[in-house]
Design an enzyme around this catalytic site. Structure first.
Site, PDB file in Angstrom:
ATOM      1  CG  ASP A   1      -0.334   3.849 -11.010  1.00 27.23           C
ATOM      2  OD1 ASP A   1      -0.707   4.331 -12.105  1.00 27.23           O
ATOM      3  OD2 ASP A   1      -1.128   3.525 -10.107  1.00 27.23           O
TER       4      ASP A   1
ATOM      5  CG  HIS B   1      -5.877   2.599  -9.931  1.00 28.37           C
ATOM      6  ND1 HIS B   1      -5.313   3.342  -8.920  1.00 28.37           N
ATOM      7  CD2 HIS B   1      -6.956   3.305 -10.365  1.00 28.37           C
ATOM      8  CE1 HIS B   1      -6.034   4.438  -8.741  1.00 28.37           C
ATOM      9  NE2 HIS B   1      -7.023   4.439  -9.611  1.00 28.37           N
TER      10      HIS B   1
END
Length: 213
Positions: A184, A179
């Site tokens: 990511d 996150h």
């Protein structure tokens, strides 16, 4: 002469893949803020395999009047109004992003860029909303074509969750870093490269009629 290394522009019909991830203040692209965005472009290595290349990463100030959902903030751990984030205004961030992508798109001799993301519809909707808010005309991104690593992972690896797909592909994934748009995006780029390269190495690419004799 025979080659098994078509240039990027021949691999995806002139599209230049750009891996994108956004962290937001909610799920509604029209009303909720982008708080962080990262993008990774790709290159071909000496073996004709895709590999991550350049990285773009910025923290973003909520646009004026943006909705901030507390549940989203609790989930991603971002304080939208923390001065230490070094956030830039959304207009500046997206103009810089477009400039960065256009540069690498041009170097690859591609006609347009396509967003690659995990659950791509989500990220693409927020990118399109920001581009529209600031009337950015020279966007390099196709407005609706995207490559979704969720679907690709389901086919290639039998997984749809990013961490599980990375684990299945042998890509290290630190759950504590999840996150973060930058983290990511980097893992999604590795995952996309793994799937595309594996398909090539299994004999699926290039197609026989694309090999020059």
């Amino acid at each position: 002469m025979t080659t098994s290394k078509p240039p990027i522009k021949d691999r995806f019909r002139g599209y230049f893949p750009v891996i994108i991830d956004v962290e937001t203040s909610g799920f509604n692209a029209a009303t909720d803020a982008i708080l962080e965005i990262a993008a990774v472009t790709l290159k071909l290595d000496e073996n004709g395999d895709f590999a991550p290349h350049s990285t773009f990463h910025e923290h973003v100030q909520p646009f004026e009047g943006a909705n901030i959902e507390q549940a989203a903030i609790d989930f991603n751990g971002i304080d939208p109004f923390c001065a230490l984030r070094g956030a830039l205004d959304e207009n500046t961030v997206f103009k810089n992003l477009c400039q960065h992508v256009r540069k690498h798109q041009k170097e690859a001799d591609c006609q347009r860029s396509v967003i690659v993301a995990h659950n791509a519809t989500f990220d693409q909707s927020f990118v399109n909303a920001a581009l529209g808010r600031h009337n950015i005309k020279r966007s390099p991104f196709h407005p609706f074509v995207s490559f979704d690593t969720t679907s690709l992972s389901a086919i290639a690896l039998g997984q749809t969750v990013l961490i599980k797909a990375c684990q299945a592909a042998g890509i290290a994934f630190d759950q504590s870093e999840a996150h973060s748009a930058l983290y990511d995006t980097q893992r999604t780029a590795e995952l996309f490269c793994f799937i595309v390269n594996r398909y090539k190495n299994l004999g699926g690419w290039p197609l026989p009629n694309l090999i020059e004799n």
